[in-house]
Design a protein around this motif. Structure first.
Motif, PDB file in Angstrom:
ATOM      1  N   VAL A 111     -80.820  25.759  -5.846  1.00 19.04           N
ATOM      2  CA  VAL A 111     -81.246  24.564  -5.119  1.00 19.04           C
ATOM      3  C   VAL A 111     -80.599  24.542  -3.749  1.00 19.04           C
ATOM      4  O   VAL A 111     -79.417  24.835  -3.609  1.00 19.04           O
ATOM      5  N   ARG A 112     -81.391  24.230  -2.755  1.00 15.57           N
ATOM      6  CA  ARG A 112     -80.800  24.043  -1.438  1.00 15.57           C
ATOM      7  C   ARG A 112     -80.470  22.565  -1.250  1.00 15.57           C
ATOM      8  O   ARG A 112     -81.294  21.696  -1.544  1.00 15.57           O
ATOM      9  N   VAL A 113     -79.253  22.304  -0.752  1.00 22.48           N
ATOM     10  CA  VAL A 113     -78.821  20.919  -0.605  1.00 22.48           C
ATOM     11  C   VAL A 113     -78.866  20.499   0.864  1.00 22.48           C
ATOM     12  O   VAL A 113     -78.377  21.206   1.743  1.00 22.48           O
ATOM     13  N   ILE A 114     -79.481  19.335   1.095  1.00 18.83           N
ATOM     14  CA  ILE A 114     -79.389  18.706   2.417  1.00 18.83           C
ATOM     15  C   ILE A 114     -78.764  17.341   2.178  1.00 18.83           C
ATOM     16  O   ILE A 114     -79.228  16.582   1.327  1.00 18.83           O
ATOM     17  N   ALA A 115     -77.684  17.050   2.880  1.00 19.49           N
ATOM     18  CA  ALA A 115     -77.024  15.755   2.700  1.00 19.49           C
ATOM     19  C   ALA A 115     -77.119  14.966   3.999  1.00 19.49           C
ATOM     20  O   ALA A 115     -77.186  15.545   5.074  1.00 19.49           O
ATOM     21  N   THR A 116     -77.156  13.647   3.872  1.00 18.53           N
ATOM     22  CA  THR A 116     -77.140  12.836   5.089  1.00 18.53           C
ATOM     23  C   THR A 116     -76.024  11.795   4.991  1.00 18.53           C
ATOM     24  O   THR A 116     -75.630  11.399   3.892  1.00 18.53           O
ATOM     25  N   THR A 117     -75.544  11.375   6.130  1.00 16.92           N
ATOM     26  CA  THR A 117     -74.543  10.302   6.145  1.00 16.92           C
ATOM     27  C   THR A 117     -74.616   9.525   7.449  1.00 16.92           C
ATOM     28  O   THR A 117     -74.883  10.099   8.496  1.00 16.92           O
ATOM     29  N   ASN A 118     -74.417   8.199   7.357  1.00 23.05           N
ATOM     30  CA  ASN A 118     -74.282   7.460   8.614  1.00 23.05           C
ATOM     31  C   ASN A 118     -72.838   7.028   8.827  1.00 23.05           C
ATOM     32  O   ASN A 118     -72.526   6.296   9.749  1.00 23.05           O
ATOM     33  N   ARG A 119     -71.962   7.495   7.912  1.00 23.07           N
ATOM     34  CA  ARG A 119     -70.533   7.243   8.134  1.00 23.07           C
ATOM     35  C   ARG A 119     -69.888   8.524   8.626  1.00 23.07           C
ATOM     36  O   ARG A 119     -70.384   9.617   8.400  1.00 23.07           O
ATOM     37  N   ASP A 120     -68.767   8.371   9.325  1.00 23.66           N
ATOM     38  CA  ASP A 120     -68.055   9.534   9.816  1.00 23.66           C
ATOM     39  C   ASP A 120     -67.271  10.139   8.650  1.00 23.66           C
ATOM     40  O   ASP A 120     -66.250   9.598   8.223  1.00 23.66           O
ATOM     41  N   LEU A 141     -79.709  14.651  -0.606  1.00 25.51           N
ATOM     42  CA  LEU A 141     -78.753  13.649  -1.078  1.00 25.51           C
ATOM     43  C   LEU A 141     -78.462  12.694   0.069  1.00 25.51           C
ATOM     44  O   LEU A 141     -77.728  13.025   1.006  1.00 25.51           O
ATOM     45  N   ASP A 142     -79.055  11.519  -0.019  1.00 21.21           N
ATOM     46  CA  ASP A 142     -78.966  10.560   1.069  1.00 21.21           C
ATOM     47  C   ASP A 142     -77.702   9.724   0.901  1.00 21.21           C
ATOM     48  O   ASP A 142     -77.349   9.350  -0.211  1.00 21.21           O
ATOM     49  N   GLU A 143     -77.045   9.437   2.007  1.00 22.87           N
ATOM     50  CA  GLU A 143     -75.820   8.624   2.020  1.00 22.87           C
ATOM     51  C   GLU A 143     -74.761   9.198   1.081  1.00 22.87           C
ATOM     52  O   GLU A 143     -74.233   8.532   0.195  1.00 22.87           O
ATOM     53  N   ILE A 144     -74.441  10.428   1.348  1.00 23.03           N
ATOM     54  CA  ILE A 144     -73.527  11.195   0.488  1.00 23.03           C
ATOM     55  C   ILE A 144     -72.115  10.587   0.428  1.00 23.03           C
ATOM     56  O   ILE A 144     -71.417  10.733  -0.559  1.00 23.03           O
ATOM     57  N   ASN A 163     -81.022   8.773  -3.318  1.00 22.62           N
ATOM     58  CA  ASN A 163     -80.163   7.934  -2.498  1.00 22.62           C
ATOM     59  C   ASN A 163     -78.894   7.626  -3.286  1.00 22.62           C
ATOM     60  O   ASN A 163     -78.923   6.910  -4.280  1.00 22.62           O
ATOM     61  N   CYS A 164     -77.783   8.177  -2.824  1.00 22.48           N
ATOM     62  CA  CYS A 164     -76.537   8.059  -3.582  1.00 22.48           C
ATOM     63  C   CYS A 164     -75.972   6.646  -3.534  1.00 22.48           C
ATOM     64  O   CYS A 164     -75.129   6.272  -4.337  1.00 22.48           O
ATOM     65  N   ALA A 165     -76.426   5.847  -2.569  1.00 19.95           N
ATOM     66  CA  ALA A 165     -75.879   4.496  -2.429  1.00 19.95           C
ATOM     67  C   ALA A 165     -76.604   3.507  -3.336  1.00 19.95           C
ATOM     68  O   ALA A 165     -76.122   2.412  -3.572  1.00 19.95           O
ATOM     69  N   ALA A 166     -77.759   3.908  -3.858  1.00 16.17           N
ATOM     70  CA  ALA A 166     -78.584   2.933  -4.567  1.00 16.17           C
ATOM     71  C   ALA A 166     -78.206   2.773  -6.037  1.00 16.17           C
ATOM     72  O   ALA A 166     -78.621   1.836  -6.683  1.00 16.17           O
ATOM     73  N   LEU A 167     -77.429   3.720  -6.566  1.00 17.47           N
ATOM     74  CA  LEU A 167     -77.151   3.684  -8.003  1.00 17.47           C
ATOM     75  C   LEU A 167     -75.657   3.572  -8.288  1.00 17.47           C
ATOM     76  O   LEU A 167     -74.833   4.037  -7.503  1.00 17.47           O
ATOM     77  N   SER A 168     -75.330   2.980  -9.442  1.00 15.69           N
ATOM     78  CA  SER A 168     -73.928   2.914  -9.837  1.00 15.69           C
ATOM     79  C   SER A 168     -73.468   4.338 -10.169  1.00 15.69           C
ATOM     80  O   SER A 168     -74.281   5.228 -10.400  1.00 15.69           O
ATOM     81  N   SER A 169     -72.146   4.505 -10.251  1.00 14.96           N
ATOM     82  CA  SER A 169     -71.609   5.840 -10.430  1.00 14.96           C
ATOM     83  C   SER A 169     -72.146   6.537 -11.680  1.00 14.96           C
ATOM     84  O   SER A 169     -72.520   7.709 -11.642  1.00 14.96           O
ATOM     85  N   SER A 170     -72.203   5.802 -12.819  1.00 19.19           N
ATOM     86  CA  SER A 170     -72.633   6.478 -14.050  1.00 19.19           C
ATOM     87  C   SER A 170     -74.136   6.771 -14.026  1.00 19.19           C
ATOM     88  O   SER A 170     -74.575   7.826 -14.483  1.00 19.19           O
ATOM     89  N   LEU A 171     -74.914   5.863 -13.471  1.00 16.88           N
ATOM     90  CA  LEU A 171     -76.351   6.131 -13.355  1.00 16.88           C
ATOM     91  C   LEU A 171     -76.596   7.322 -12.443  1.00 16.88           C
ATOM     92  O   LEU A 171     -77.454   8.159 -12.689  1.00 16.88           O
ATOM     93  N   LEU A 172     -75.802   7.376 -11.373  1.00 17.71           N
ATOM     94  CA  LEU A 172     -75.969   8.461 -10.403  1.00 17.71           C
ATOM     95  C   LEU A 172     -75.678   9.805 -11.061  1.00 17.71           C
ATOM     96  O   LEU A 172     -76.395  10.783 -10.857  1.00 17.71           O
TER      97      LEU A 172
END
Ligand SMILES: Nc1ncnc2c1ncn2[C@@H]1O[C@H](COP(=O)(O)OP(=O)(O)OP(=O)(O)O)[C@@H](O)[C@H]1O
Ligand SMILES: [Mg+2]
Length: 460
Positions: free
Chosen positions: A277-286, A241-244, A199-208
């Protein structure tokens, strides 16, 4: 009723600290000091999730996972790992573990992983589905719905699952993006390899950054050991990659490179690592808007948007509501081992007339609440009505009161209001004028005019 989590660790301190974090997060906790003890507790407690250490004397986490699979194949298992055991954790994910947490982890990371596992469990107990009746692998979620958009989606998923391209799943919150991503992996040629989640939204930039790409020992303060990132660990499999949209621009550049060349370096290292690696990304923003306002790189957007999949909001597939409601109710009853209640016709009508701002997640919550309150039998409209009324549809014309009242001339509304207030004060003009915020003289003039036109009784 809060969900029960079974925590398995041979170290008392770890059980205590994980247990108290979970309790603070609103979960009930059952603890076991060994795999055997855990298996013994399973039938009595029926936990929603099992959280286990990997390295334990006698039965280790991997063996426990296999044994759990035979006992109750739907319980998601989260693995806690220490340095040096991450590769085994990945092995465990291939065997069907839900996710792993690398020690040391923060309370928030733990709660997030557990919350996702709990949500995931809800999906696992149903069997509607995608086209055909291909046997479902353990852990492959099911998608409920027979509306046109869902049928189309099922078809698209089948096609997409067999290709290698990057998938971009968009849709409002709670529409099922994660479930769809998991379904794609479960039906893809990579199904026996790992599905990694981040989840890309759950971590700070450096942790991510270090979570995605890993780091060398000494790369930054606190980096005591080498750590492989999730890309490296998902080699041969899929990464979700959730909430890309929440990835910040400097990391976006690094991600772009992985998508283009499947190459990257760990933080603090110059050695290039090649992965498949195959990437699947999700987003709820436009994302198109994010590109327009400069917060998301356009080149990355095009790299991600190879196979776009849009999940319609529930209000656009309202005919699925009865089936979904049945699905959610049966999940609660399975979990709590009692008969599933049903909505009566009127309640279903209400559910189908609602605008569902929280989509399937909101419907799931309502079914859960209703079933707890009903305790078997029939759920009537009066139970759900207050929950739906609490969130009126802002796009509907007027509010409920306004809709019930026909359009009226302002003068008529004014007259009606004045007469009603006069009535309240038993004809006392002084108090009526005060209450209405006008002077008595104005009130007198209005009444005189209406009397002349016979709009009010001469006795007023
Ligand atoms: N087609 C479906 N059939 C059955 N259950 C579903 C379906 N779609 C979604 N769900 C359930 O609805 C809930 C929300 O789904 P999910 O977490 O996949 O949504 P999301 O789009 O990822 O939401 P968010 O953007 O908030 O992360 C989950 O509990 C999931 O199990
Ligand atoms: Mg999601």
């Amino acid at each position: 009723m809060s969900d029960k989590i079974l925590v398995v660790d041979d170290k008392q301190m770890m059980r205590d600290s994980v247990g108290s974090t979970l309790q603070r997060g609103g979960y009930q906790v059952v603890a076991a000091g060994s795999g055997d003890a855990a298996l013994g507790l399973l039938a009595r407690h029926r936990p929603a999730v099992v959280l286990t250490d990997l390295k334990m004397p006698e039965m280790d986490g991997l063996e426990l996972l296999t044994r759990l699979r035979t006992a109750d194949e739907n319980v998601p298992v989260l693995i806690m790992t220490a340095y040096g055991t991450v590769d085994t954790a990945v092995e465990a994910m291939k065997e069907g573990a839900f996710d792993f947490l690398q020690k040391p982890f923060e309370g928030d990371q733990l709660l997030l992983a557990v919350r996702r596992a709990v949500e995931h469990r809800r999906l696992l107990q149903e069997n509607v589905a995608l086209r055909g009746s291909e046997p479902q692998r353990t852990g492959a979620p099911m998608l409920v719905g027979r509306s046109d958009p869902m049928r189309q989606l099922a078809q698209q998923i089948q096609q997409i699952a067999h290709s290698q391209g990057t998938v971009m799943i968009s849709g409002e919150s709670g529409t099922g993006k994660e479930v769809v991503a998991r379904t794609i992996h479960a039906h893809s040629p990579r199904r026996d390899a790992v599905l990694m989640f981040l989840n890309c939204a759950a971590l700070s930039s450096s942790l991510l950054e270090s979570e995605l790409f890993g780091h060398e020992r000494g790369a930054f303060t606190g980096a005591d050991v080498l750590r492989k990132g999730r890309f490296e660990l998902s080699d041969g499999g899929t990464i979700l990659l959730d909430e890309i949209s929440e990835i910040e621009p400097p990391l976006q550049a690094k991600l772009l490179r992985v998508l283009q060349e499947q190459q990257f370096e760990r933080v603090g290292s110059s050695m290039t690592i090649q992965v498949d690696v195959r990437v699947i990304a999700t987003t709820n923003r436009d994302l198109v808007e994010c590109v327009a306002d400069g917060s998301f790189r356009e080149d990355l957007y095009y790299r991600l948007n190879v196979l776009p999949l849009h999940l319609p909001p529930l209000r656009d597939r309202i005919e699925d509501v009865p089936l979904l409601a049945e699905h959610f109710l049966s999940q609660v009853s399975l979990r709590e081992q009692r008969d599933a209640p049903v909505f009566d016709g009127e309640a279903l009508e209400l559910l189908m007339g609602y605008h569902w701002p929280g989509n399937l997640r909101e419907l799931g919550n309502i079914c859960e609440r209703a079933s707890v309150l009903t305790r078997g039998g029939v759920i009537r409209a009066s139970i759900v009505q207050p929950w739906l009324a609490a969130r009126p549809d802002p796009s509907a014309e007027g509010d409920a009161a306004g809709a019930a009242r026909p359009i009226a001339r302002l003068e008529d509304v004014e007259r009606e209001q004045i007469l009603r207030t006069l009535d309240t004060f038993n004809g006392n003009r002084q108090r009526t004028a005060e209450a209405l915020g006008i002077c008595v003289r104005t009130l007198g003039l209005k009444l005189k005019k209406w009397k002349q036109s016979n709009l009010v009784a001469q006795t007023v």
